[in-house]
Design an enzyme around this catalytic site. Structure first.
Site, PDB file in Angstrom:
ATOM      1  N   GLY A  45     -13.450  -0.051  -1.614  1.00 28.08           N
ATOM      2  CA  GLY A  45     -12.229  -0.848  -0.546  1.00 28.08           C
ATOM      3  C   GLY A  45     -11.471   1.012  -0.144  1.00 28.08           C
TER       4      GLY A  45
ATOM      5  N   ASN B  94     -13.115   2.164   2.568  1.00 34.68           N
ATOM      6  CA  ASN B  94     -12.529   1.644   4.502  1.00 34.68           C
ATOM      7  C   ASN B  94     -11.270   2.449   4.502  1.00 34.68           C
ATOM      8  OD1 ASN B  94     -13.446  -0.656   3.420  1.00 34.68           O
ATOM      9  ND2 ASN B  94     -12.096  -1.058   5.644  1.00 34.68           N
TER      10      ASN B  94
ATOM     11  N   GLY C 217      -6.735   2.090   4.386  1.00 30.81           N
ATOM     12  CA  GLY C 217      -5.312   2.276   4.434  1.00 30.81           C
ATOM     13  C   GLY C 217      -5.606   2.850   2.570  1.00 30.81           C
ATOM     14  N   ILE C 218      -5.055   3.434   1.248  1.00 33.28           N
ATOM     15  CA  ILE C 218      -5.086   4.163  -0.001  1.00 33.28           C
ATOM     16  C   ILE C 218      -6.150   3.961   0.218  1.00 33.28           C
ATOM     17  CG2 ILE C 218      -4.441   3.942  -2.061  1.00 33.28           C
ATOM     18  CD1 ILE C 218      -2.152   1.777  -1.642  1.00 33.28           C
ATOM     19  N   GLY C 219      -7.265   3.597  -0.113  1.00 30.13           N
ATOM     20  CA  GLY C 219      -8.908   3.926  -0.179  1.00 30.13           C
ATOM     21  C   GLY C 219      -9.406   4.925   0.412  1.00 30.13           C
TER      22      GLY C 219
ATOM     23  N   SER D 283       0.165  -3.211  -9.044  1.00 28.29           N
ATOM     24  CA  SER D 283       1.200  -2.821  -7.617  1.00 28.29           C
ATOM     25  C   SER D 283       2.645  -3.609  -9.116  1.00 28.29           C
ATOM     26  CB  SER D 283       1.125  -4.247  -7.339  1.00 28.29           C
ATOM     27  OG  SER D 283       2.665  -4.310  -6.705  1.00 28.29           O
TER      28      SER D 283
ATOM     29  N   TYR E 236      -1.380 -13.872  -6.016  1.00 27.25           N
ATOM     30  CA  TYR E 236      -1.771 -12.104  -5.774  1.00 27.25           C
ATOM     31  C   TYR E 236      -0.507 -11.000  -7.064  1.00 27.25           C
ATOM     32  CZ  TYR E 236      -1.001  -7.406  -4.284  1.00 27.25           C
ATOM     33  OH  TYR E 236      -0.802  -6.214  -3.786  1.00 27.25           O
TER      34      TYR E 236
HETATM   35  N1  LIG Z   1       0.269  -1.507   0.205  1.00 26.08           N
HETATM   36  C1  LIG Z   1       0.233  -1.649  -0.373  1.00 26.08           C
HETATM   37  O1  LIG Z   1       1.588  -1.203  -0.552  1.00 26.08           O
HETATM   38  C2  LIG Z   1       0.761  -1.857  -2.079  1.00 26.08           C
HETATM   39  C3  LIG Z   1       1.295  -1.423  -2.871  1.00 26.08           C
HETATM   40  C4  LIG Z   1       1.147  -2.407  -4.539  1.00 26.08           C
HETATM   41  C5  LIG Z   1      -0.584  -2.329  -4.285  1.00 26.08           C
HETATM   42  N2  LIG Z   1      -1.057  -2.200  -3.377  1.00 26.08           N
HETATM   43  C6  LIG Z   1      -2.994  -2.044  -4.186  1.00 26.08           C
HETATM   44  O2  LIG Z   1      -3.568  -1.059  -3.036  1.00 26.08           O
HETATM   45  C7  LIG Z   1      -4.728  -1.548  -2.953  1.00 26.08           C
HETATM   46  C8  LIG Z   1      -4.993  -0.818  -1.655  1.00 26.08           C
HETATM   47  O3  LIG Z   1      -4.663  -1.622  -0.907  1.00 26.08           O
HETATM   48  P1  LIG Z   1      -4.015  -1.828   0.714  1.00 26.08           P
HETATM   49  O4  LIG Z   1      -2.688  -1.092   0.894  1.00 26.08           O
HETATM   50  O5  LIG Z   1      -4.890   0.242   1.359  1.00 26.08           O
HETATM   51  O6  LIG Z   1      -4.969  -2.135   1.601  1.00 26.08           O
HETATM   52  P2  LIG Z   1      -6.099  -1.954   2.763  1.00 26.08           P
HETATM   53  O7  LIG Z   1      -5.742  -1.411   3.840  1.00 26.08           O
HETATM   54  O8  LIG Z   1      -5.854  -3.647   3.309  1.00 26.08           O
HETATM   55  O9  LIG Z   1      -7.258  -2.637   1.763  1.00 26.08           O
HETATM   56  C9  LIG Z   1      -7.881  -3.002   1.397  1.00 26.08           C
HETATM   57  C10 LIG Z   1      -9.614  -2.556   1.040  1.00 26.08           C
HETATM   58  O10 LIG Z   1      -9.375  -3.327   0.465  1.00 26.08           O
HETATM   59  C11 LIG Z   1     -10.866  -3.740   0.515  1.00 26.08           C
HETATM   60  N3  LIG Z   1     -11.150  -5.688   0.444  1.00 26.08           N
HETATM   61  C12 LIG Z   1     -10.641  -6.118   0.625  1.00 26.08           C
HETATM   62  N4  LIG Z   1     -11.466  -7.634   0.279  1.00 26.08           N
HETATM   63  C13 LIG Z   1     -13.009  -7.099  -0.292  1.00 26.08           C
HETATM   64  C14 LIG Z   1     -13.917  -7.532  -0.780  1.00 26.08           C
HETATM   65  N5  LIG Z   1     -14.241  -9.344  -1.029  1.00 26.08           N
HETATM   66  N6  LIG Z   1     -14.766  -7.207  -1.722  1.00 26.08           N
HETATM   67  C15 LIG Z   1     -15.196  -5.396  -1.062  1.00 26.08           C
HETATM   68  N7  LIG Z   1     -13.690  -4.894  -0.647  1.00 26.08           N
HETATM   69  C16 LIG Z   1     -12.633  -5.737  -0.256  1.00 26.08           C
HETATM   70  C17 LIG Z   1     -11.036  -4.344   2.208  1.00 26.08           C
HETATM   71  O11 LIG Z   1     -11.865  -4.179   2.874  1.00 26.08           O
HETATM   72  P3  LIG Z   1     -12.052  -4.626   4.618  1.00 26.08           P
HETATM   73  O12 LIG Z   1     -11.311  -3.534   5.729  1.00 26.08           O
HETATM   74  O13 LIG Z   1     -13.488  -5.036   4.912  1.00 26.08           O
HETATM   75  O14 LIG Z   1     -11.127  -5.688   4.661  1.00 26.08           O
HETATM   76  C18 LIG Z   1     -10.246  -3.075   1.639  1.00 26.08           C
HETATM   77  O15 LIG Z   1     -10.599  -1.543   2.149  1.00 26.08           O
HETATM   78  C19 LIG Z   1      -5.012  -2.587  -3.413  1.00 26.08           C
HETATM   79  O16 LIG Z   1      -5.332  -3.894  -4.798  1.00 26.08           O
HETATM   80  C20 LIG Z   1      -3.242  -3.076  -2.683  1.00 26.08           C
HETATM   81  O17 LIG Z   1      -3.391  -4.287  -3.828  1.00 26.08           O
HETATM   82  C21 LIG Z   1      -0.775  -2.261  -2.276  1.00 26.08           C
END
Ligand SMILES: NC(=O)c1ccc[n+]([C@@H]2O[C@H](COP(=O)([O-])OP(=O)(O)OC[C@H]3O[C@@H](n4cnc5c(N)ncnc54)[C@H](OP(=O)(O)O)[C@@H]3O)[C@@H](O)[C@H]2O)c1
Length: 309
Positions: free
Chosen positions: A41, A43, A45-47, A169, A192
């Site tokens: 992931g 591409n 947000g955090i990644g 999380s 979740y």
């Molecule tokens: N944001 C928060 O406040 C928060 C808080 C606690 C924990 N987290 C954790 O942080 C991590 C990153 O999340 P984020 O907040 O940065 O959200 P995000 O911007 O939505 O990023 C999520 C990433 O996961 C990828 N992904 C989703 N389904 C997938 C699949 N089937 N196969 C491969 N890649 C997939 C998405 O790809 P696409 O672009 O193709 O959808 C995207 O690159 C997650 O594990 C989330 O649970 C986030």
């Protein structure tokens, strides 16, 4: 009197916002030249922010993503922001066990090192099932990373000292591990949070099993970050969340700090298997530190993916 109430309420709101948005930055200056990082992931947000930071430190960064167009655009952005051309994309869909196996076969064939694996990808909308018949949150957030990690262990061990970092999380606190519901899509938040609890239990069992191999494992809470994570939620939830996100959530760059810290800091090695938040070790609630449940989850996951690790 009225003015005083307004002033006190404004002050309290200001302090609450400041408290929620507090964020420590990773101050480590360590370089990662010659190291290979795989981040799922990467591409978005955090990644994506984590990838930029690690590429800037000289690592070869591979982002594992499901959508080629989004990933290729992200590779360009990451290369530009980090001033490193050593950033690459490989196709990986964590909702498909077949895709994970193909990805690992290709990775092991082409990559001679794996120093840092960051299981970052995740979804929060959990109303369907994956192609293998698992509830999406459980499949994408836990089972996929479980299979990916166990298949890549051989390369992590060869590259030791190496690390596995699982982005969890702190909503794990509201979760329970229900071993009867892996194949049914249940209430979205419950699914979740329980998948995020699974990330922590998996990390603890992984580090226990890898003792003496030089492969360390950490899980973490990145903070509440204004990413795309909520974008697949129903319109009403997004509308309700919008002002909360604007006021209380931190930036993507700030949200990447704990992942970067776990990837580069030598201090974290004293807390192998531990949970981190805000670039510091954090105390786990006891249901997340239960060795028996962690062992049962590992064995159940092995059965579900049909692969003994
Ligand atoms: N944001 C928060 O406040 C928060 C808080 C606690 C924990 N987290 C954790 O942080 C991590 C990153 O999340 P984020 O907040 O940065 O959200 P995000 O911007 O939505 O990023 C999520 C990433 O996961 C990828 N992904 C989703 N389904 C997938 C699949 N089937 N196969 C491969 N890649 C997939 C998405 O790809 P696409 O672009 O193709 O959808 C995207 O690159 C997650 O594990 C989330 O649970 C986030």
């Amino acid at each position: 009197m009225y003015t005083l109430v307004v002033v006190v309420l404004s002050l309290l709101s200001f302090l609450l916002i400041k408290y929620c948005r507090r964020c420590r930055y990773c101050l480590e200056t360590k370089r990662l030249d010659g190291k290979t990082v795989l981040i799922t992931g990467g591409n978005s947000g955090i990644g994506k922010e984590t990838s930029i930071d690690l590429a800037r430190r000289g690592a070869r960064v591979i982002i594992g993503c499901r959508n080629a167009m989004r990933a290729e655009a992200a590779v360009k952005d990451i290369q530009q922001a980090s001033r490193s051309m050593n950033v690459h994309f490989r196709k990986l869909d964590l909702s498909s066990l077949r895709s994970i196996r193909e990805f690992c076969r290709d990775f092991l064939e082409k990559e001679k090192r794996l120093d840092i694996l960051i299981n970052n990808a995740g979804i929060s909308s959990c109303s369907t099932v994956t192609e293998d018949g698992f509830a999406t949150c459980f499949g994408v957030n836990h089972l996929g990373p479980f299979l990916l990690t166990t298949l890549l262990l051989v390369r992590l061990k060869e590259s030791a000292p190496s690390r596995v970092i699982n982005v969890s999380s702190d909503v794990y606190r509201m979760a329970t591990m229900d071993f009867t519901r892996f194949r049914t899509a249940s209430r979205p938040f419950a699914s979740y949070s329980s998948s995020k609890l699974a990330n922590i239990l998996f990390t603890r069992e992984l580090s226990r099993r890898l003792e003496g191999t030089g492969v360390a494992a950490f899980s973490l809470h990145p903070g509440y970050v204004s990413t795309n994570l909520l974008s697949n939620q129903p319109f009403l939830i997004r509308m309700v969340m919008c002002p909360i996100v604007c006021l209380f959530f931190i930036s993507n760059e700030a949200g990447a700090q704990t992942s970067v810290h776990c990837a580069v800091s030598d201090q974290v090695l004293q807390h192998n298997g531990g949970f981190f938040s805000n670039c510091r070790p954090a105390q786990l609630w006891c249901h997340a530190a239960d060795t028996g449940v962690a062992k049962k989850l590992w064995e159940t996951s092995e059965q579900l993916v049909g692969q003994k690790a």
